[in-house]
Design a protein around this motif. Structure first.
Motif, PDB file in Angstrom:
ATOM      1  N   GLY A 119       0.878  -1.092   0.043  1.00 46.02           N
ATOM      2  CA  GLY A 119       0.031  -0.111  -0.068  1.00 46.02           C
ATOM      3  C   GLY A 119       0.800   1.426  -0.085  1.00 46.02           C
ATOM      4  N   TRP A 120       1.841   1.486   0.835  1.00 43.32           N
ATOM      5  CA  TRP A 120       2.860   2.681   0.986  1.00 43.32           C
ATOM      6  C   TRP A 120       3.724   2.722  -0.157  1.00 43.32           C
ATOM      7  N   ILE A 121       3.982   1.727  -0.743  1.00 47.41           N
ATOM      8  CA  ILE A 121       5.032   1.806  -2.048  1.00 47.41           C
ATOM      9  C   ILE A 121       4.177   2.054  -3.030  1.00 47.41           C
ATOM     10  N   ASN A 122       2.859   1.500  -3.338  1.00 50.05           N
ATOM     11  CA  ASN A 122       2.080   1.541  -4.712  1.00 50.05           C
ATOM     12  C   ASN A 122       0.979   2.527  -4.718  1.00 50.05           C
ATOM     13  N   ASN A 123       0.339   2.782  -3.501  1.00 51.02           N
ATOM     14  CA  ASN A 123      -0.688   3.857  -3.287  1.00 51.02           C
ATOM     15  C   ASN A 123      -0.647   4.703  -2.220  1.00 51.02           C
ATOM     16  N   THR A 124       0.428   5.343  -2.054  1.00 47.23           N
ATOM     17  CA  THR A 124       0.895   6.455  -1.036  1.00 47.23           C
ATOM     18  C   THR A 124      -0.217   7.141  -0.704  1.00 47.23           C
ATOM     19  N   GLN A 125      -0.560   7.802  -1.704  1.00 45.94           N
ATOM     20  CA  GLN A 125      -1.492   9.087  -1.579  1.00 45.94           C
ATOM     21  C   GLN A 125      -2.808   8.520  -0.776  1.00 45.94           C
ATOM     22  N   HIS A 126      -3.496   7.340  -1.429  1.00 47.20           N
ATOM     23  CA  HIS A 126      -4.500   6.565  -0.592  1.00 47.20           C
ATOM     24  C   HIS A 126      -4.263   6.294   0.691  1.00 47.20           C
ATOM     25  N   VAL A 206     -16.853 -23.144  16.653  1.00 47.70           N
ATOM     26  CA  VAL A 206     -16.017 -21.881  16.956  1.00 47.70           C
ATOM     27  C   VAL A 206     -14.734 -22.292  16.024  1.00 47.70           C
ATOM     28  N   ALA A 207     -14.211 -23.513  15.841  1.00 46.07           N
ATOM     29  CA  ALA A 207     -13.057 -23.917  14.831  1.00 46.07           C
ATOM     30  C   ALA A 207     -13.169 -23.367  13.426  1.00 46.07           C
ATOM     31  N   ILE A 208     -14.224 -23.557  13.066  1.00 48.85           N
ATOM     32  CA  ILE A 208     -14.797 -22.836  11.561  1.00 48.85           C
ATOM     33  C   ILE A 208     -14.989 -21.627  11.579  1.00 48.85           C
ATOM     34  N   ILE A 209     -15.655 -21.023  12.453  1.00 52.21           N
ATOM     35  CA  ILE A 209     -15.962 -19.475  12.652  1.00 52.21           C
ATOM     36  C   ILE A 209     -14.777 -18.810  12.493  1.00 52.21           C
ATOM     37  N   GLN A 210     -13.865 -19.075  13.653  1.00 55.16           N
ATOM     38  CA  GLN A 210     -12.630 -18.404  13.916  1.00 55.16           C
ATOM     39  C   GLN A 210     -11.721 -18.492  12.405  1.00 55.16           C
ATOM     40  N   SER A 211     -11.616 -19.521  12.034  1.00 52.16           N
ATOM     41  CA  SER A 211     -10.708 -19.671  10.615  1.00 52.16           C
ATOM     42  C   SER A 211     -11.482 -18.758   9.467  1.00 52.16           C
ATOM     43  N   TYR A 212     -12.922 -18.732   9.532  1.00 51.22           N
ATOM     44  CA  TYR A 212     -13.472 -17.884   8.777  1.00 51.22           C
ATOM     45  C   TYR A 212     -13.057 -16.242   9.077  1.00 51.22           C
ATOM     46  N   VAL A 213     -13.217 -15.982  10.110  1.00 48.93           N
ATOM     47  CA  VAL A 213     -13.241 -14.580  10.548  1.00 48.93           C
ATOM     48  C   VAL A 213     -11.654 -14.195  10.394  1.00 48.93           C
ATOM     49  N   PHE A 214     -10.727 -14.937  10.635  1.00 51.95           N
ATOM     50  CA  PHE A 214      -9.404 -14.286  10.377  1.00 51.95           C
ATOM     51  C   PHE A 214      -9.188 -14.426   8.867  1.00 51.95           C
ATOM     52  N   ALA A 215      -9.729 -15.159   7.901  1.00 53.68           N
ATOM     53  CA  ALA A 215      -9.488 -15.101   6.364  1.00 53.68           C
ATOM     54  C   ALA A 215     -10.299 -13.797   6.004  1.00 53.68           C
ATOM     55  N   VAL A 216     -11.429 -13.647   6.566  1.00 53.46           N
ATOM     56  CA  VAL A 216     -12.096 -12.435   6.066  1.00 53.46           C
ATOM     57  C   VAL A 216     -11.482 -10.880   6.496  1.00 53.46           C
ATOM     58  N   LEU A 217     -11.144 -11.048   7.647  1.00 51.08           N
ATOM     59  CA  LEU A 217     -10.410  -9.825   8.162  1.00 51.08           C
ATOM     60  C   LEU A 217      -9.284  -9.352   7.295  1.00 51.08           C
ATOM     61  N   SER A 218      -8.388 -10.727   6.966  1.00 53.28           N
ATOM     62  CA  SER A 218      -7.193 -10.311   6.191  1.00 53.28           C
ATOM     63  C   SER A 218      -7.612 -10.001   4.903  1.00 53.28           C
ATOM     64  N   THR A 219      -8.578 -10.302   4.352  1.00 52.81           N
ATOM     65  CA  THR A 219      -9.275  -9.847   3.159  1.00 52.81           C
ATOM     66  C   THR A 219      -9.482  -8.648   3.143  1.00 52.81           C
ATOM     67  N   LEU A 220     -10.123  -8.275   4.252  1.00 54.35           N
ATOM     68  CA  LEU A 220     -10.642  -6.751   4.404  1.00 54.35           C
ATOM     69  C   LEU A 220      -9.456  -5.744   4.342  1.00 54.35           C
ATOM     70  N   TYR A 221      -8.367  -6.289   5.126  1.00 52.63           N
ATOM     71  CA  TYR A 221      -7.262  -5.505   5.281  1.00 52.63           C
ATOM     72  C   TYR A 221      -6.561  -5.308   3.825  1.00 52.63           C
ATOM     73  N   SER A 222      -6.649  -6.430   3.148  1.00 57.11           N
ATOM     74  CA  SER A 222      -5.770  -6.210   1.829  1.00 57.11           C
ATOM     75  C   SER A 222      -6.695  -5.362   0.707  1.00 57.11           C
ATOM     76  N   SER A 223      -8.036  -5.461   0.929  1.00 60.84           N
ATOM     77  CA  SER A 223      -8.700  -4.660   0.094  1.00 60.84           C
ATOM     78  C   SER A 223      -8.674  -2.970   0.473  1.00 60.84           C
ATOM     79  N   GLU A 224      -8.262  -2.856   1.665  1.00 61.60           N
ATOM     80  CA  GLU A 224      -8.078  -1.208   2.051  1.00 61.60           C
ATOM     81  C   GLU A 224      -6.877  -0.743   1.454  1.00 61.60           C
ATOM     82  N   VAL A 225      -5.756  -1.438   0.989  1.00 59.71           N
ATOM     83  CA  VAL A 225      -4.518  -0.794   0.474  1.00 59.71           C
ATOM     84  C   VAL A 225      -4.562  -0.817  -0.967  1.00 59.71           C
ATOM     85  N   ASN A 226      -5.639  -1.196  -1.658  1.00 60.55           N
ATOM     86  CA  ASN A 226      -5.885  -1.099  -3.105  1.00 60.55           C
ATOM     87  C   ASN A 226      -6.676   0.346  -3.467  1.00 60.55           C
TER      88      ASN A 226
END
Length: 226
Positions: A119-126, A206-226
């Protein structure tokens, strides 16, 4: 005998002074039935349907602006490995690797660092614009920059602690109830076993939900830097 309650999470299995506990992270590959790889196996079709649905959802979360095609499969793999390890930890005498911060931080920290670098290298202004939410009064802008920076810095920690704490909490509750078994009467023991089974079903969810939450939050964090 346990020295304390948390000693149930201690890495204690060793061979020639080499810890064997972390090998449990690879046990998922060993317990997959051979019939899974035979198309059209029912196991394969069920898992394939799950992966297709996850791919569609992660693709939506990543957005159309995502330039890296196939990046949703990174998060699908992340979901898979966490879910396998969460489930394996429910079996007796198997080391629960996802209950340790060394495992969860190993998953969360490289992801977060790669997102930040990209994000900081490619989309610094964003990235600079993201530090101040839209509509913030000029007086509050310095405070909002500090708050957004801190909230961004603690993201890998919250990802790691959330997963580890949920795994620890369920296992501790099962251990606490299980230790009371020898001192109970037969009627109370029956109630205890039913409670343990209900908690085991809850931990499976909980085993399924927590793995899903971890993956979804990682995806959301990734979408914020684009």
């Amino acid at each position: 005998m346990m020295s304390n309650l948390f000693s149930v999470f201690d890495p204690s299995t060793s061979l020639m002074n080499l810890s064997l506990n972390w090998i449990s992270t690879m046990l998922g590959l060993m317990i997959i039935p051979m019939g899974f790889w035979l198309i059209p196996s029912r196991h394969f079709m069920l898992w394939n349907m799950l992966l297709i649905n996850l791919h569609k959802e992660f693709k939506t979360l990543l957005g159309n602006k995502n330039i890296n095609k196939g990046s949703s499969f990174i998060f699908i793999s992340l979901f898979s490995i966490i879910m396998f390890n969460n489930f394996l930890g429910l079996f007796p005498y198997i080391f629960t690797s996802t209950s340790h911060l060394i495992m969860t931080l190993t998953l969360a920290l490289p992801l977060w660092i790669s997102f930040m670098l990209f994000g900081w290298i490619n989309n610094t202004q964003h990235m600079f614009a993201h530090l101040v939410p839209q509509g913030t009064p000029p007086v509050l802008m310095p405070f909002m920059v500090c708050i957004e920076t801190i909230s961004n810095m603690i993201r890998p920690g919250t990802l790691a602690v959330r997963l580890a704490a949920n795994m620890i909490a369920g296992h501790l509750l099962l251990t606490l109830l299980g230790n009371t078994g020898p001192s109970l009467s037969y009627s109370l023991l029956t109630l205890l076993i039913m409670t343990q089974i209900a908690l085991l079903v809850l931990e499976s969810a909980v085993a399924i939900i927590q793995s899903y939450v971890f993956a979804v939050l990682s995806t959301l964090y990734s979408s914020e830097v684009n």
